[in-house]
Every structure is written in structure tokens, then in C-alpha cells.
Design a protein around this motif. Structure first.
Motif, PDB file in Angstrom:
ATOM      1  N   GLY A 172       0.814  -1.205   0.000  1.00 33.93           N
ATOM      2  CA  GLY A 172       0.000   0.000   0.000  1.00 33.93           C
ATOM      3  C   GLY A 172       0.847   1.254   0.000  1.00 33.93           C
ATOM      4  O   GLY A 172       2.009   1.249   0.427  1.00 33.93           O
ATOM      5  N   ASP A 173       0.270   2.349  -0.497  1.00 33.61           N
ATOM      6  CA  ASP A 173       0.951   3.633  -0.551  1.00 33.61           C
ATOM      7  C   ASP A 173       0.846   4.351   0.787  1.00 33.61           C
ATOM      8  O   ASP A 173      -0.121   4.182   1.542  1.00 33.61           O
ATOM      9  CB  ASP A 173       0.347   4.519  -1.646  1.00 33.61           C
ATOM     10  CG  ASP A 173       0.542   3.942  -3.039  1.00 33.61           C
ATOM     11  OD1 ASP A 173       1.498   3.170  -3.233  1.00 33.61           O
ATOM     12  OD2 ASP A 173      -0.261   4.276  -3.935  1.00 33.61           O
ATOM     13  N   LEU A 174       1.834   5.193   1.063  1.00 36.65           N
ATOM     14  CA  LEU A 174       1.853   6.037   2.249  1.00 36.65           C
ATOM     15  C   LEU A 174       1.833   7.491   1.795  1.00 36.65           C
ATOM     16  O   LEU A 174       2.699   7.915   1.029  1.00 36.65           O
ATOM     17  CB  LEU A 174       3.091   5.771   3.102  1.00 36.65           C
ATOM     18  CG  LEU A 174       3.379   4.304   3.477  1.00 36.65           C
ATOM     19  CD1 LEU A 174       4.663   4.224   4.298  1.00 36.65           C
ATOM     20  CD2 LEU A 174       2.212   3.695   4.244  1.00 36.65           C
ATOM     21  N   THR A 175       0.848   8.265   2.282  1.00 36.47           N
ATOM     22  CA  THR A 175       0.721   9.675   1.929  1.00 36.47           C
ATOM     23  C   THR A 175       0.669  10.477   3.220  1.00 36.47           C
ATOM     24  O   THR A 175      -0.273  10.354   4.000  1.00 36.47           O
ATOM     25  CB  THR A 175      -0.546   9.934   1.100  1.00 36.47           C
ATOM     26  OG1 THR A 175      -0.529   9.085  -0.059  1.00 36.47           O
ATOM     27  CG2 THR A 175      -0.617  11.379   0.662  1.00 36.47           C
ATOM     28  N   VAL A 183       9.428  11.499  11.561  1.00 33.56           N
ATOM     29  CA  VAL A 183       8.603  10.708  10.658  1.00 33.56           C
ATOM     30  C   VAL A 183       9.362   9.439  10.288  1.00 33.56           C
ATOM     31  O   VAL A 183      10.489   9.506   9.789  1.00 33.56           O
ATOM     32  CB  VAL A 183       8.238  11.499   9.390  1.00 33.56           C
ATOM     33  CG1 VAL A 183       7.405  10.639   8.447  1.00 33.56           C
ATOM     34  CG2 VAL A 183       7.502  12.780   9.753  1.00 33.56           C
ATOM     35  N   ASP A 184       8.742   8.268  10.521  1.00 33.67           N
ATOM     36  CA  ASP A 184       9.298   6.970  10.146  1.00 33.67           C
ATOM     37  C   ASP A 184       8.282   6.248   9.269  1.00 33.67           C
ATOM     38  O   ASP A 184       7.173   5.936   9.728  1.00 33.67           O
ATOM     39  CB  ASP A 184       9.603   6.125  11.384  1.00 33.67           C
ATOM     40  CG  ASP A 184      10.760   6.674  12.191  1.00 33.67           C
ATOM     41  OD1 ASP A 184      11.909   6.495  11.756  1.00 33.67           O
ATOM     42  OD2 ASP A 184      10.507   7.292  13.245  1.00 33.67           O
ATOM     43  N   LEU A 185       8.678   5.952   8.023  1.00 30.68           N
ATOM     44  CA  LEU A 185       7.763   5.355   7.055  1.00 30.68           C
ATOM     45  C   LEU A 185       8.420   4.151   6.396  1.00 30.68           C
ATOM     46  O   LEU A 185       9.604   4.181   6.065  1.00 30.68           O
ATOM     47  CB  LEU A 185       7.374   6.370   5.976  1.00 30.68           C
ATOM     48  CG  LEU A 185       6.868   7.741   6.453  1.00 30.68           C
ATOM     49  CD1 LEU A 185       6.652   8.666   5.271  1.00 30.68           C
ATOM     50  CD2 LEU A 185       5.588   7.581   7.262  1.00 30.68           C
ATOM     51  N   GLY A 191       4.274   3.317  -2.935  1.00 26.15           N
ATOM     52  CA  GLY A 191       5.017   4.549  -3.015  1.00 26.15           C
ATOM     53  C   GLY A 191       4.829   5.383  -1.761  1.00 26.15           C
ATOM     54  O   GLY A 191       3.937   5.139  -0.945  1.00 26.15           O
ATOM     55  N   VAL A 192       5.689   6.397  -1.609  1.00 29.07           N
ATOM     56  CA  VAL A 192       5.635   7.298  -0.467  1.00 29.07           C
ATOM     57  C   VAL A 192       5.582   8.726  -0.981  1.00 29.07           C
ATOM     58  O   VAL A 192       6.402   9.132  -1.798  1.00 29.07           O
ATOM     59  CB  VAL A 192       6.862   7.115   0.461  1.00 29.07           C
ATOM     60  CG1 VAL A 192       6.770   8.065   1.653  1.00 29.07           C
ATOM     61  CG2 VAL A 192       6.975   5.666   0.926  1.00 29.07           C
ATOM     62  N   ASP A 210       8.178   4.625  -5.587  1.00 25.98           N
ATOM     63  CA  ASP A 210       8.848   5.916  -5.643  1.00 25.98           C
ATOM     64  C   ASP A 210       8.693   6.640  -4.316  1.00 25.98           C
ATOM     65  O   ASP A 210       7.734   6.428  -3.565  1.00 25.98           O
ATOM     66  CB  ASP A 210       8.264   6.787  -6.761  1.00 25.98           C
ATOM     67  CG  ASP A 210       8.481   6.190  -8.140  1.00 25.98           C
ATOM     68  OD1 ASP A 210       9.429   5.396  -8.307  1.00 25.98           O
ATOM     69  OD2 ASP A 210       7.699   6.516  -9.060  1.00 25.98           O
ATOM     70  N   ILE A 211       9.618   7.552  -4.044  1.00 28.49           N
ATOM     71  CA  ILE A 211       9.544   8.427  -2.881  1.00 28.49           C
ATOM     72  C   ILE A 211       9.562   9.862  -3.388  1.00 28.49           C
ATOM     73  O   ILE A 211      10.517  10.276  -4.049  1.00 28.49           O
ATOM     74  CB  ILE A 211      10.715   8.194  -1.913  1.00 28.49           C
ATOM     75  CG1 ILE A 211      10.723   6.741  -1.406  1.00 28.49           C
ATOM     76  CG2 ILE A 211      10.648   9.167  -0.741  1.00 28.49           C
ATOM     77  CD1 ILE A 211      11.930   6.407  -0.548  1.00 28.49           C
ATOM     78  N   ALA A 212       8.503  10.604  -3.086  1.00 26.91           N
ATOM     79  CA  ALA A 212       8.393  11.996  -3.522  1.00 26.91           C
ATOM     80  C   ALA A 212       8.232  12.886  -2.290  1.00 26.91           C
ATOM     81  O   ALA A 212       7.322  12.660  -1.480  1.00 26.91           O
ATOM     82  CB  ALA A 212       7.214  12.178  -4.473  1.00 26.91           C
TER      83      ALA A 212
END
Length: 316
Positions: A172-175, A183-185, A191-192, A210-212
Motif C-alpha cells: 500500500g501507498d503512504l501519503t 517521521v518513520d515510514l 510509493g511514499v 517511488d519516494i516523492a
């Protein structure tokens, strides 16, 4: 003897035969079953389970929510009460109110399996949140406290939060947006996306995503991806440490202002692009070092076969 036999024969002839007995008729009464919703409601009430409840809380209490599948949606409001509701089609939940922790848990499903519920929750802005599930989407909005979210198959969206922000998902994506703190993800197949983040540190990991990062300001950022691209936009703090690493993706840094950093670049089959003049130090073509400004901050960039770009960014 002959006289007794004759008397008995005469008696049999004068006594009418006994009629055969008839079976007693059986009467079947069929009571139709109550509709399923009635049966479920009766069971829930008998077991003390809920579909909608509101109760008061006080400063210092935190909310923990466990839901096997479905969703958890939390919105902050300016009220020292918690309201929890689920539609009638969802499995019911139980609430355990302790002096420190308010624990909410969905119960076993109607057929004996794990609980499945669409939980909608309103909490005070100050209340810390901890949410978990297996096949659960998690969303929070408006809180000004710590948030922890953990799901296996589902996305996590956190808008607002202060202190410690933690989110993990396998698929799943993290937004994450509008948060302050650490912040720990972590996600595997997702994607993040981070926007408007400020705090003491960011630790971000993903395998196939991807990380944006846009508008992310911190003195300590670490972002790692195996098969995805990484982009970051923000100002480099002179006392900061920034580490960005990907194996099969590109790195793009949109730096706001004039950086004051020592930059190390490591690549095997990639390339480097920079909007600032670069004077390389050392003879190792796979690992290069150069200085921007006086070189106080540390910036470490690594991509096995991707492009590494340092671009002039904007504050917006």
C-alpha cells in the motif's frame, strides 16, 4: 369342561369388537426466522457490542484501534469526546476505556471469521492515535498529536500530526502531509508521498515504489528505495545530514537557496547533473565528492544505474 367352553364362545359372540385406534394427528408449527439484521442486533446487544457510541475523554488518554479488514477513518474535532460508528452492514466493535488507553476492537464476523468493519471515528485534536489492521485502509485528518498506523494490505493517509509519525504497509501507498516531528515510514510494494513536513528527522524506506518529497524541511533525512525514483525539494540546513539511495531509479534534488554542503555521489553506471559548478575530488570514478559553499552540511547520494540531479528549487 364343555360347559365352560360353550359359555366363553357365547361371551365372545355378544361382546362387540374393539374399534382400531386412530393415530393422533401431528400439528407442525413453523415460526419464520427473524430478519438477519434483527438477529445480529440482538446478538450484539447481548454481548455488549456497538455500532455507534460517544463518550467523554480527558487529556492524557490515547486511542488504540484494531480492525482486521475494512477501514479506519479518524477526524479531529474541538471536543473532548470520542465518537465511533460503523454502518449496520459492518461487524460490531467493542470499546474498553482505561485510564490511559481507550481500546477499540472489531469482533469476529457473523460467520465466525475475523471482523470486517468500516470504522468512522472523531477524536479531540490532542489525542494520540495508534491504529492497526490486516486488510485495512487507514486515514487521519486534523490531529495535532502523535500518529502510528500499521497495515498489511492497505494504504495509509495522514494529514496533520505532531511529535512522532509512524506508518507501515506491506502492500500500500503512504501519503503524509502537514506534520511536525519525527517521521518513520516503511512500505514494500507501495510509493511514499510527503508534503509540507518539518521536524527533527525523516526515515523512509520502500522496495518497489517511488519516494516523492515536496516542502520537506529537516536536519536529518534518510530515504531509500530499491526499484523506485526519489525526489526531494527543500532547503539544506548547514547542520543537516541528507542520505538518498536507490538501486534502479533516479535521484532528483530541488534545492531551495544556496546549499552549504559537502556532497558525495556514488554510482556504477549512472550520471550526475548539477545546476551548480562542480569540482570533483578524488580519482574514484564511481564515488565522487565535491563542495557547495563552505561544505558544512552532509549530502550523500547513491544510484547504481540512474541519473543523479541537483536542481535549483523554489520555496513553493
Amino acid at each position: 369342561m364343555l360347559t365352560m367352553i360353550a359359555a366363553l364362545a357365547l361371551l365372545l359372540q355378544t361382546t362387540p369388537p374393539t374399534p382400531p385406534t386412530r393415530p393422533t394427528p401431528r400439528i407442525k408449527v413453523h415460526a419464520p426466522e427473524a430478519p438477519r439484521s434483527w438477529r445480529t442486533r440482538a446478538r450484539d446487544e447481548a454481548e455488549g457490542l456497538l455500532h455507534d457510541t460517544t463518550f467523554a475523554v480527558r487529556q492524557g488518554q490515547r486511542l488504540e484501534v484494531d480492525n482486521f479488514s475494512g477501514s479506519i477513518t479518524v477526524t479531529a474535532w474541538n471536543d473532548d469526546r470520542v465518537r465511533i460508528s460503523a454502518p449496520s452492514s459492518s461487524d460490531a466493535f467493542s470499546v474498553d476505556i482505561g485510564s490511559i488507553t481507550v481500546h477499540v476492537s472489531t469482533q469476529a464476523g457473523r460467520h465466525g471469521g475475523p471482523g470486517d468493519s468500516e470504522l468512522t471515528i472523531q477524536v479531540p485534536t490532542w489525542m494520540e492515535l495508534e491504529m492497526s489492521g490486516n486488510e485495512v485502509n487507514i486515514e487521519t485528518r486534523g490531529t495535532r498529536a502523535a500518529v502510528k498506523a500499521n497495515t498489511v494490505q492497505g494504504y495509509v493517509t495522514i494529514d496533520g500530526g505532531e511529535g512522532s509519525i509512524e506508518a507501515t504497509s506491506v502492500e500500500g501507498d503512504l501519503t503524509i502531509s502537514n506534520v511536525k516531528g519525527r517521521v518513520d515510514l516503511s512500505t514494500v510494494e507501495g510509493g511514499v508521498d510527503l508534503r509540507n513536513i518539518s521536524g527533527t528527522g525523516l526515515e523512509i524506506e520502500t522496495v518497489d515504489g517511488d519516494i516523492a518529497m515536496v516542502g520537506v524541511a529537516s536536519t536529518n533525512i534518510s530515504a531509500n528505495s530499491v526499484g523506485g525514483n526519489i525526489s526531494w525539494g527543500g532547503a539544506v540546513s548547514p547542520t543537516g545530514t541528507y542520505r538518498f539511495s536507490t538501486h534502479d531509479g533516479d535521484l532528483r534534488l530541488g534545492i531551495v537557496g544556496e546549499p552549504d554542503a559537502t556532497v558525495s555521489v556514488e554510482t556504477f553506471d549512472g550520471s550526475l547533473e548539477s545546476d551548480w559548478p562542480v569540482t570533483l575530488h578524488g580519482t574514484n570514478q564511481r564515488k565522487m565528492t565535491f563542495t557547495l559553499g563552505s561544505g558544512r552540511a552532509r549530502v550523500e547520494l547513491s544510484s547504481f544505474d540512474g541519473t543523479i540531479s541537483l536542481k535549483r528549487g523554489t520555496s513553493r
